[in-house]
Design a protein around this motif. Structure first.
Motif, PDB file in Angstrom:
ATOM      1  N   THR A  50      76.776 -33.292  24.920  1.00 27.60           N
ATOM      2  CA  THR A  50      76.075 -32.336  25.332  1.00 27.60           C
ATOM      3  C   THR A  50      76.870 -31.106  25.609  1.00 27.60           C
ATOM      4  N   HIS A  51      78.178 -31.383  26.255  1.00 28.88           N
ATOM      5  CA  HIS A  51      79.217 -30.141  26.516  1.00 28.88           C
ATOM      6  C   HIS A  51      80.447 -30.779  26.891  1.00 28.88           C
ATOM      7  N   ASP A  93      81.929 -24.530  23.100  1.00 27.06           N
ATOM      8  CA  ASP A  93      82.598 -25.540  24.046  1.00 27.06           C
ATOM      9  C   ASP A  93      84.034 -25.804  23.521  1.00 27.06           C
ATOM     10  N   HIS A 124      75.521 -23.911  32.119  1.00 32.92           N
ATOM     11  CA  HIS A 124      76.418 -24.776  32.770  1.00 32.92           C
ATOM     12  C   HIS A 124      77.783 -24.592  32.131  1.00 32.92           C
ATOM     13  N   SER A 179      76.411 -25.918  26.045  1.00 33.34           N
ATOM     14  CA  SER A 179      75.830 -26.866  26.630  1.00 33.34           C
ATOM     15  C   SER A 179      74.368 -26.847  25.715  1.00 33.34           C
ATOM     16  N   GLY A 187      71.890 -33.384  29.366  1.00 34.24           N
ATOM     17  CA  GLY A 187      73.275 -33.034  29.750  1.00 34.24           C
ATOM     18  C   GLY A 187      73.383 -32.604  31.427  1.00 34.24           C
ATOM     19  N   THR A 195      72.479 -29.685  32.337  1.00 30.00           N
ATOM     20  CA  THR A 195      71.741 -28.556  32.659  1.00 30.00           C
ATOM     21  C   THR A 195      70.501 -28.843  33.556  1.00 30.00           C
TER      22      THR A 195
END
Ligand SMILES: [Zn+2]
Length: 210
Positions: free
Chosen positions: A55-56, A82, A131, A135, A149, A151
Motif C-alpha cells: 500500500t505504501h 513511493d 500519507h 499510497s 493502508g 490513509t
C-alpha cells in the motif's frame, strides 16, 4: 474467500492474506515483517501467492517484501511514486533503531484504476496520496472491503508529517476516493481495528469538515 489479518512487526502493521478457495491462489498485502508467520498461514491453507501488493513504502508495510518474494517467487506491486522512499529503506530503519532489511525490485507499478484479480474477485487500485505520494488503497467490491493502508483509520487518518506527506492531499484522497464507496464497505486499516466507510463518514473527527 479466505481473508486473514496478521498484525506484523514492531509497529503491528495489518498484513492481509487473501486466498481463493478454488484456485488456491493468494494475494498478500503489506508483508512488513514476520514472514515465517505469513508463510505458515499460506501453508495451512495450501495457498500459492500470485501477487505481493504494497500500500505504501513505509518500512513497517514493505520491510518483509524481499523475503516473501524470495520464498514464493511472487511479483511485488507498488505505486512508482513511493520508489524513492523504498530506496531509503535504510534511513527508515535507522528512525526505528532497526537493522535495514534487504530490498527487492518492484515488478509492477500500480496505477489508479488498475485491477488485480484473485479467482472471481477484483482488487481495484485507488491512488490515495497524502500519507505518502505513492499510497494506494484496494477496493474489493465482491467482498465489500477496502484495504486502506495508512490513509484511513478508525477515528483517525494517516500522519502527514513524514517525508512525502501532505495534510490537504490526504483529505482530498479520502473525500474523493474513499467516502464515495458504499457506506457498508468494511475498512481494514494499516493498523488497529476494522471500521466501515459509513461509520468514519459519520464519526471520524478528522473528516467532519469535509
Ligand atoms: Zn505508513
Amino acid at each position: 474467500m479466505i481473508h486473514q489479518i496478521l498484525p506484523v512487526g514492531l509497529l503491528q502493521c495489518n498484513c492481509s492474506i487473501f486466498g481463493d478457495e478454488l484456485s488456491k491462489e493468494a494475494i498478500v498485502v503489506d508483508p512488513g515483517d514476520n514472514i515465517e508467520d505469513i508463510l505458515a498461514v499460506l501453508r495451512r491453507h495450501a495457498l500459492r501467492v500470485t501477487a505481493i501488493i504494497i500500500t505504501h513504502a513505509h518500512i513497517d508495510h514493505i520491510g518483509g517484501a524481499a523475503k516473501l518474494k524470495a520464498a514464493t517467487g511472487a511479483p511485488v506491486l507498488m505505486n512508482a511514486s513511493d520508489q524513492e522512499l523504498y530506496d531509503h529503506l535504510d534511513v527508515q530503519a535507522s528512525w526505528l533503531g532497526m537493522e535495514a532489511p534487504t530490498r527487492t525490485e518492484i515488478d509492477t507499478a500500480l496505477r489508479d484504476g488498475d485491477l488485480v484479480t484473485l479467482g472471481p474477485a477484483e482488487f481495484r487500485v485507488l491512488h490515495t496520496p497524502g500519507h505518502t505520494q505513492g499510497s494506494v488503497s484496494l477496493w474489493i467490491p465482491a467482498e465489500q472491503k477496502l484495504i486502506a493502508g495508512d490513509t484511513l483509520f478508525r477515528d483517525s487518518i494517516g500522519r502527514t508529517d513524514l517525508p512525502g506527506g501532505n495534510p490537504r492531499q490526504i483529505l482530498r484522497s479520502i473525500e474523493d476516493k474513499l467516502l464515495t464507496l458504499p457506506e457498508e464497505t468494511i475498512v481494514v486499516p494499516g493498523h488497529g481495528g476494522n471500521t466501515t466507510i459509513g461509520r468514519e463518514k459519520e464519526r471520524n473527527p478528522f473528516l467532519q469538515g469535509l
